[in-house]
Design a protein around this motif. Sequence first.
Motif, PDB file in Angstrom:
ATOM      1  N   GLY A 189       0.697  -1.179   0.020  1.00 41.79           N
ATOM      2  CA  GLY A 189       0.031  -0.156  -0.119  1.00 41.79           C
ATOM      3  C   GLY A 189       0.757   1.366   0.078  1.00 41.79           C
ATOM      4  O   GLY A 189       0.391   2.055  -0.838  1.00 41.79           O
ATOM      5  N   GLY A 190       1.818   1.333   0.842  1.00 45.13           N
ATOM      6  CA  GLY A 190       2.715   2.419   0.971  1.00 45.13           C
ATOM      7  C   GLY A 190       3.275   2.814  -0.277  1.00 45.13           C
ATOM      8  O   GLY A 190       3.581   3.995  -0.847  1.00 45.13           O
ATOM      9  N   GLY A 191       4.050   1.756  -0.810  1.00 44.52           N
ATOM     10  CA  GLY A 191       4.708   1.759  -2.094  1.00 44.52           C
ATOM     11  C   GLY A 191       3.850   2.146  -3.472  1.00 44.52           C
ATOM     12  O   GLY A 191       4.541   2.892  -4.261  1.00 44.52           O
ATOM     13  N   ILE A 192       2.620   1.790  -3.386  1.00 48.03           N
ATOM     14  CA  ILE A 192       1.833   2.367  -4.419  1.00 48.03           C
ATOM     15  C   ILE A 192       1.604   3.622  -4.366  1.00 48.03           C
ATOM     16  O   ILE A 192       1.518   4.519  -5.141  1.00 48.03           O
ATOM     17  CB  ILE A 192       0.346   1.524  -4.347  1.00 48.03           C
ATOM     18  N   LEU A 193       1.421   4.143  -3.093  1.00 46.27           N
ATOM     19  CA  LEU A 193       1.151   5.744  -3.004  1.00 46.27           C
ATOM     20  C   LEU A 193       2.558   6.451  -3.384  1.00 46.27           C
ATOM     21  O   LEU A 193       2.543   7.466  -4.038  1.00 46.27           O
ATOM     22  CB  LEU A 193       1.125   5.955  -1.524  1.00 46.27           C
ATOM     23  N   ARG A 194       3.790   5.918  -3.057  1.00 41.49           N
ATOM     24  CA  ARG A 194       4.886   6.533  -3.362  1.00 41.49           C
ATOM     25  C   ARG A 194       5.133   6.644  -4.818  1.00 41.49           C
ATOM     26  O   ARG A 194       5.392   7.678  -5.360  1.00 41.49           O
ATOM     27  CB  ARG A 194       6.098   5.903  -2.621  1.00 41.49           C
ATOM     28  N   ASP A 195       4.656   5.570  -5.500  1.00 38.54           N
ATOM     29  CA  ASP A 195       4.840   5.498  -7.019  1.00 38.54           C
ATOM     30  C   ASP A 195       3.971   6.335  -7.643  1.00 38.54           C
ATOM     31  O   ASP A 195       4.475   6.962  -8.676  1.00 38.54           O
ATOM     32  CB  ASP A 195       4.682   4.099  -7.483  1.00 38.54           C
ATOM     33  N   GLN A 244       5.535   7.166 -11.174  1.00 41.75           N
ATOM     34  CA  GLN A 244       5.947   6.187 -11.779  1.00 41.75           C
ATOM     35  C   GLN A 244       4.619   5.192 -11.945  1.00 41.75           C
ATOM     36  O   GLN A 244       4.430   4.516 -10.960  1.00 41.75           O
ATOM     37  CB  GLN A 244       6.831   5.179 -10.753  1.00 41.75           C
ATOM     38  N   VAL A 245       4.258   5.172 -13.001  1.00 36.74           N
ATOM     39  CA  VAL A 245       2.905   4.317 -13.731  1.00 36.74           C
ATOM     40  C   VAL A 245       3.187   3.505 -14.700  1.00 36.74           C
ATOM     41  O   VAL A 245       3.973   3.573 -15.685  1.00 36.74           O
ATOM     42  CB  VAL A 245       1.830   5.595 -13.794  1.00 36.74           C
ATOM     43  N   PRO A 246       2.732   2.152 -14.364  1.00 37.04           N
ATOM     44  CA  PRO A 246       1.936   1.621 -13.255  1.00 37.04           C
ATOM     45  C   PRO A 246       2.966   1.504 -12.016  1.00 37.04           C
ATOM     46  O   PRO A 246       4.236   1.420 -12.316  1.00 37.04           O
ATOM     47  CB  PRO A 246       1.319   0.181 -13.686  1.00 37.04           C
ATOM     48  N   PRO A 247       2.483   1.585 -10.804  1.00 39.11           N
ATOM     49  CA  PRO A 247       3.174   1.273  -9.775  1.00 39.11           C
ATOM     50  C   PRO A 247       4.092  -0.029  -9.762  1.00 39.11           C
ATOM     51  O   PRO A 247       3.598  -0.947 -10.469  1.00 39.11           O
ATOM     52  CB  PRO A 247       2.512   1.160  -8.400  1.00 39.11           C
ATOM     53  N   LEU A 248       5.159  -0.015  -9.096  1.00 37.16           N
ATOM     54  CA  LEU A 248       5.967  -1.198  -8.950  1.00 37.16           C
ATOM     55  C   LEU A 248       5.231  -2.635  -8.541  1.00 37.16           C
ATOM     56  O   LEU A 248       5.417  -3.646  -9.010  1.00 37.16           O
ATOM     57  CB  LEU A 248       7.048  -1.167  -8.212  1.00 37.16           C
ATOM     58  N   ALA A 249       4.336  -2.348  -7.598  1.00 38.88           N
ATOM     59  CA  ALA A 249       3.640  -3.631  -6.965  1.00 38.88           C
ATOM     60  C   ALA A 249       2.787  -4.302  -8.182  1.00 38.88           C
ATOM     61  O   ALA A 249       2.477  -5.574  -7.967  1.00 38.88           O
ATOM     62  CB  ALA A 249       2.435  -3.013  -6.098  1.00 38.88           C
ATOM     63  N   PHE A 250       2.623  -3.582  -9.377  1.00 41.91           N
ATOM     64  CA  PHE A 250       1.673  -4.208 -10.412  1.00 41.91           C
ATOM     65  C   PHE A 250       2.653  -4.427 -11.559  1.00 41.91           C
ATOM     66  O   PHE A 250       2.338  -5.288 -12.587  1.00 41.91           O
ATOM     67  CB  PHE A 250       0.520  -3.264 -11.086  1.00 41.91           C
ATOM     68  N   ALA A 251       3.542  -3.609 -11.825  1.00 41.34           N
ATOM     69  CA  ALA A 251       4.609  -3.584 -12.929  1.00 41.34           C
ATOM     70  C   ALA A 251       5.755  -4.733 -12.758  1.00 41.34           C
ATOM     71  O   ALA A 251       6.361  -5.260 -13.757  1.00 41.34           O
ATOM     72  CB  ALA A 251       5.287  -2.508 -13.461  1.00 41.34           C
ATOM     73  N   ASP A 252       6.126  -5.066 -11.548  1.00 38.10           N
ATOM     74  CA  ASP A 252       7.126  -6.029 -11.253  1.00 38.10           C
ATOM     75  C   ASP A 252       6.525  -7.167 -10.529  1.00 38.10           C
ATOM     76  O   ASP A 252       6.425  -7.023  -9.434  1.00 38.10           O
ATOM     77  CB  ASP A 252       8.330  -5.355 -10.644  1.00 38.10           C
ATOM     78  N   TRP A 253       6.613  -8.271 -11.148  1.00 35.65           N
ATOM     79  CA  TRP A 253       6.057  -9.454 -10.372  1.00 35.65           C
ATOM     80  C   TRP A 253       6.950  -9.761  -9.143  1.00 35.65           C
ATOM     81  O   TRP A 253       6.316 -10.489  -8.296  1.00 35.65           O
ATOM     82  CB  TRP A 253       6.369 -10.572 -11.372  1.00 35.65           C
ATOM     83  N   ARG A 254       7.980  -9.386  -9.012  1.00 33.94           N
ATOM     84  CA  ARG A 254       8.857  -9.890  -7.575  1.00 33.94           C
ATOM     85  C   ARG A 254       8.028  -9.180  -6.437  1.00 33.94           C
ATOM     86  O   ARG A 254       8.109  -9.611  -5.333  1.00 33.94           O
ATOM     87  CB  ARG A 254      10.171  -9.320  -7.712  1.00 33.94           C
ATOM     88  N   TYR A 255       7.302  -8.086  -6.657  1.00 36.20           N
ATOM     89  CA  TYR A 255       6.833  -7.288  -5.515  1.00 36.20           C
ATOM     90  C   TYR A 255       5.657  -8.079  -5.111  1.00 36.20           C
ATOM     91  O   TYR A 255       5.575  -8.459  -3.677  1.00 36.20           O
ATOM     92  CB  TYR A 255       6.419  -5.870  -5.886  1.00 36.20           C
ATOM     93  N   PRO A 256       4.523  -8.326  -5.616  1.00 43.93           N
ATOM     94  CA  PRO A 256       3.539  -9.155  -5.031  1.00 43.93           C
ATOM     95  C   PRO A 256       4.001 -10.438  -4.833  1.00 43.93           C
ATOM     96  O   PRO A 256       3.286 -11.234  -3.823  1.00 43.93           O
ATOM     97  CB  PRO A 256       2.450  -9.065  -6.291  1.00 43.93           C
ATOM     98  N   ALA A 257       5.052 -11.233  -5.570  1.00 40.39           N
ATOM     99  CA  ALA A 257       5.232 -12.546  -5.232  1.00 40.39           C
ATOM    100  C   ALA A 257       6.035 -12.440  -3.826  1.00 40.39           C
ATOM    101  O   ALA A 257       5.917 -13.497  -2.937  1.00 40.39           O
ATOM    102  CB  ALA A 257       6.414 -12.970  -6.237  1.00 40.39           C
ATOM    103  N   THR A 258       6.820 -11.290  -3.527  1.00 35.25           N
ATOM    104  CA  THR A 258       7.432 -11.485  -2.304  1.00 35.25           C
ATOM    105  C   THR A 258       6.464 -11.406  -1.055  1.00 35.25           C
ATOM    106  O   THR A 258       6.489 -11.885  -0.074  1.00 35.25           O
ATOM    107  CB  THR A 258       8.483 -10.378  -2.061  1.00 35.25           C
ATOM    108  N   GLY A 277       8.814   9.769   1.980  1.00 33.05           N
ATOM    109  CA  GLY A 277       9.497   8.736   2.678  1.00 33.05           C
ATOM    110  C   GLY A 277       8.640   8.086   3.968  1.00 33.05           C
ATOM    111  O   GLY A 277       8.397   7.128   4.416  1.00 33.05           O
ATOM    112  N   MET A 278       8.248   9.277   4.943  1.00 33.80           N
ATOM    113  CA  MET A 278       7.655   8.972   5.868  1.00 33.80           C
ATOM    114  C   MET A 278       6.401   8.520   5.774  1.00 33.80           C
ATOM    115  O   MET A 278       5.901   7.366   6.310  1.00 33.80           O
ATOM    116  CB  MET A 278       7.700  10.141   6.867  1.00 33.80           C
ATOM    117  N   LEU A 279       5.270   8.892   4.702  1.00 31.78           N
ATOM    118  CA  LEU A 279       4.085   8.574   4.405  1.00 31.78           C
ATOM    119  C   LEU A 279       4.214   7.191   3.941  1.00 31.78           C
ATOM    120  O   LEU A 279       3.326   6.339   4.331  1.00 31.78           O
ATOM    121  CB  LEU A 279       3.671   9.588   3.503  1.00 31.78           C
ATOM    122  N   THR A 280       5.187   6.616   3.186  1.00 30.87           N
ATOM    123  CA  THR A 280       5.338   5.386   2.639  1.00 30.87           C
ATOM    124  C   THR A 280       5.622   4.435   3.823  1.00 30.87           C
ATOM    125  O   THR A 280       5.292   3.354   3.740  1.00 30.87           O
ATOM    126  CB  THR A 280       6.599   5.266   1.621  1.00 30.87           C
ATOM    127  N   GLY A 281       6.510   4.930   4.558  1.00 32.44           N
ATOM    128  CA  GLY A 281       6.814   4.176   5.962  1.00 32.44           C
ATOM    129  C   GLY A 281       5.769   3.738   6.836  1.00 32.44           C
ATOM    130  O   GLY A 281       5.363   2.495   6.994  1.00 32.44           O
TER     131      GLY A 281
END
Length: 220
Positions: free
Chosen positions: A46-52, A57-71, A126-130
Amino acid sequence: MDSSTALLVGDLAGVAVFAASGGSAAVGKRLDLFGVVFVGFVAALGGGILRDLVINQVPPLAFADWRYPATAVTASLAVFWLHPHLDRLRRTVLSLDAAGLGLFTVTSTLKALDADVPPVGACLLGMLTGIGGGLVRDLLLNEIPVVLRREIYAVASLLGAIAVALLVGTGHANVATLTGAALLVFVVRITALYRHWSAPRPRPGAGATHPGPHPPPPTP
């Protein structure tokens, strides 16, 4: 290890520990397998999507890089199956949350600075993402978010973000110093928990000094 690889490793480590934190909290609420994975997934990403989205950075890494959801899913599943071996689940959640707070604060502040966000804005992002992962986790589990309680949480993240901005601004940012910034957040957060440091709260009865109009007398 170059800077981009170190940033990716730190980001994925943050995803893993926040997913484990969310999964542990969901296990504590006795959610089923899907619920544990869902809470862990949202808490981790959730925080990383907000940051991206903020740094465009569209689409956010949570959707663009499979390693994020897989992790996120893998860490949540691991917690679901291994939780009987985790002593004192609440302590585990708090420790993982503090680790995720430090990692996400550092990587997100760096990404914001790399995207030419001014230092003050990068620190805030950085704080809001954290704090975003823990905030979403607590809301999903019907808890008062940690960031809104007396505990030192957002302040620890902000200190880490400022440290990152100073390191980058003075040309001293490297894997060792940035790891130190993440450890700073972790140590401040854990120390605040064990020493019961807290932000000020309103004094009891403070709102009673200016009472509103008296209610009308009851009708006989």
